[in-house]
Motif scaffolding. Structure first.
Motif, short mmCIF file in Angstrom:
data_model
loop_
_atom_site.label_atom_id
_atom_site.label_comp_id
_atom_site.label_asym_id
_atom_site.label_seq_id
_atom_site.Cartn_x
_atom_site.Cartn_y
_atom_site.Cartn_z
N LEU A 1 -22.22 49.35 67.37
CA LEU A 1 -22.90 50.44 66.67
C LEU A 1 -21.91 51.20 65.79
O LEU A 1 -21.55 52.34 66.03
N LYS A 2 -21.47 50.51 64.73
CA LYS A 2 -20.39 51.03 63.88
C LYS A 2 -20.87 52.09 62.89
O LYS A 2 -20.06 52.76 62.25
N ARG A 3 -22.17 52.23 62.72
CA ARG A 3 -22.69 53.18 61.73
C ARG A 3 -23.09 54.52 62.36
O ARG A 3 -23.65 55.36 61.67
N ILE A 4 -22.83 54.66 63.65
CA ILE A 4 -23.19 55.91 64.33
C ILE A 4 -21.92 56.63 64.75
O ILE A 4 -21.00 56.03 65.32
N ARG A 5 -21.84 57.91 64.45
CA ARG A 5 -20.66 58.70 64.80
C ARG A 5 -20.47 58.79 66.31
O ARG A 5 -21.44 58.78 67.07
N ASP A 6 -19.21 58.90 66.72
CA ASP A 6 -18.89 58.97 68.15
C ASP A 6 -19.59 60.13 68.84
O ASP A 6 -20.03 60.01 69.98
N SER A 7 -19.71 61.26 68.14
CA SER A 7 -20.34 62.43 68.76
C SER A 7 -21.80 62.14 69.12
O SER A 7 -22.29 62.54 70.18
N ASN A 8 -22.49 61.40 68.25
CA ASN A 8 -23.88 61.05 68.54
C ASN A 8 -23.99 59.95 69.59
O ASN A 8 -24.90 59.96 70.41
N LEU A 9 -23.02 59.02 69.58
CA LEU A 9 -23.00 57.99 70.62
C LEU A 9 -22.78 58.63 71.99
O LEU A 9 -23.44 58.27 72.97
N ASP A 10 -21.85 59.56 72.04
CA ASP A 10 -21.57 60.24 73.31
C ASP A 10 -22.80 60.97 73.83
O ASP A 10 -23.07 61.00 75.03
N THR B 1 -28.88 56.88 63.15
CA THR B 1 -29.77 55.87 63.74
C THR B 1 -30.52 55.10 62.65
O THR B 1 -30.72 53.89 62.77
N MET B 2 -30.89 55.78 61.58
CA MET B 2 -31.57 55.12 60.47
C MET B 2 -30.68 54.02 59.88
O MET B 2 -31.12 52.87 59.71
N ASN B 3 -29.44 54.35 59.57
CA ASN B 3 -28.52 53.37 58.98
C ASN B 3 -28.26 52.21 59.93
O ASN B 3 -28.18 51.05 59.50
#
Length: 463
Positions: free
Chosen positions: A442-451, A368-370
């Motif tokens: 939101l290309k800088r956030i991993r799929d696991s965190n998006l999910d 989220t920071m990035n």
């Protein structure tokens, strides 16, 4: 061994020359006994053969060279240290300034301590929560770090310093936490603000304050940060506490250093500051950190005002070389009413990656920071284009980014000086703001965190 001399040969402003001395050391304390019976304090600045140049702590007015004598005390400036220091207010020379009793010391420590040996340093790795989203979420402070705040004249760095001192803690630890606060060259009104704020909020109970006023002698201003660090070293490495040292304003300290240097007729460096300014600042900053085998730590936040808001001025420039990042306050954000006016894009914490993540803050913190950095930077660009070309020239996505930049400043950065946000609240606020974008952005956030997080907040936005 105490030695006395009646060989004062010259007095020029705050400097005094004593001839025919023996066994005197650089930095040694001395007392001048006046013919009236009064005494004044001074310190050895320079030794040349049998001549000693002394710097007076008080005024030189009224000193009769023929009838006064100088007594060398055989020791440097010392601070009486004890666990009873917590909750007390001292002047810049370590004397009680709160009408309380003298400290009964556990020890007396020379204030000219040594920087921490690099081989003995332990790497900073634990998150310190300040309760300020722009710091905790984006420029994270880590225990043992040196993270300065670069401000400008008239910006609310005093309120920010008081807020950090009031709110800072190390979450999830049993260790006690203390704040050592050093103010240099401040006005009586500023000193009253800090002392009353600490007392009103109860923060004074875990704090030690050293207050040097603008009308105090420059030599005292030079000693004040060293007094504070000596108290911090005792609390951290003898009492096992996590200590946060906040210093304001390092610019006043450097001005005092320049004043003493000019009185000694030293060859000036950049902008009239002494050529050893870098080395002198390093002797302060490098006393912060963690030591292997010791439970305690010293984390340092020096605050300095940049003359004319110039980041290339010698004081912020040299500070940036020694410390691990910087927090920069923005005059533009302050005019907009953003408080605290932290400009997150040029701000930097070089150790933030060491203090965040699973087990320290949250597993989605770095992502989220990035993403917030990237989105805010693009939003600022979109707003600049809007000014030049007009809103009609922007794509629909650029318009979303421009709106995001405004919301980010209003909701995330601007929280006032009385709001204490936990790291969870800070990260959740970031997710709420990012939910205005489609998932594909939101290309800088991993799929696991998006999910795990994005869907929850996107639904609230009607996505």
């Amino acid at each position: 061994m105490i030695r006395e001399y009646r060989t004062i040969s010259e007095i020029a402003g705050p400097l005094m020359l004593v001839r025919g001395v023996r066994g005197v050391k650089y930095g040694e304390m001395a007392e001048i006994e006046l013919s009236s019976g009064g005494t004044r304090r001074c310190r050895v600045l320079e030794i040349d053969g049998e001549n000693a140049l002394l710097q007076l702590f008080e005024s030189s007015a009224g000193i009769n060279m023929a009838h006064s004598k100088v007594r060398f005390l055989g020791k440097g400036i010392e601070l009486a240290v004890s666990g009873e220091m917590l909750g007390r207010v001292f002047d810049g020379m370590g004397k009680p300034a709160d009408d309380g009793p003298e400290i009964i010391p556990d020890a007396r420590m020379d204030i000219n301590g040594l920087p921490i040996n690099p081989a003995a340093r332990d790497y900073p790795s634990e998150f310190i929560q300040t309760g300020i989203s722009a710091i905790d979420g984006l420029n994270t402070l880590v225990r043992g770090q040196k993270l300065p705040i670069f401000s400008g004249s008239g910006l609310p760095h005093a309120q920010l310093a008081a807020q950090i001192a009031r709110q800072a803690n190390v979450p999830g630890t049993e260790s006690s936490f203390a704040v050592v606060f050093a103010a240099m060259g401040i006005t009586f009104e500023e000193a009253d603000f800090f002392i009353s704020d600490f007392r009103k909020t109860g923060a004074i109970e875990r704090a030690v304050l050293f207050i040097n006023l603008a009308n105090d002698p420059p030599i005292e201003r030079i000693s004040t940060p060293r007094m504070a660090l000596t108290a911090a070293e005792f609390l951290a490495f003898e009492q096992g506490m996590h200590v946060l040292v906040i210093m304001t304003d390092l610019t006043n300290y450097a001005e005092a250093l320049r004043e003493v240097s000019a009185a000694r007729k030293e060859v000036p460096g950049r902008r009239g500051y002494p050529g050893y300014l870098y080395t002198d600042l390093a002797t302060i900053y490098e006393r912060a950190g963690r030591i292997r085998g010791k439970d305690g730590s010293i984390t340092l936040i020096p605050i300095l005002t940049m003359p004319e808001d110039d980041k290339t001025h010698p004081i912020p420039d040299l500070t940036g070389y020694i410390t691990e990042g910087q927090i920069i306050l923005s005059r533009e954000l302050y005019r907009k009413g953003v408080l605290p006016p932290i400009d997150v894009l040029p701000s930097l914490s070089r150790l933030k990656d060491k203090g965040i993540g699973k087990g320290k803050t949250r597993e989605d913190h770095a992502d989220t920071m990035n993403q917030l950095f990237a989105a805010y930077a693009r939003g600022k660009e979109a707003k600049e284009l809007m000014v030049i070309l007009g809103e009609a020239a922007l794509t629909d996505m650029d318009k979303i980014y421009a709106r995001f930049a405004d919301e980010f400043e209003k909701e995330y950065v601007s929280q006032g000086f009385n709001t204490d946000r936990s790291i969870d609240e800070t990260i959740e606020t970031g997710w709420k703001l990012l939910a205005v974008f489609p998932r594909s952005e939101l290309k800088r956030i991993r799929d696991s965190n998006l999910d795990k997080y994005y869907e929850k907040f996107a639904k609230s936005k009607g996505r």
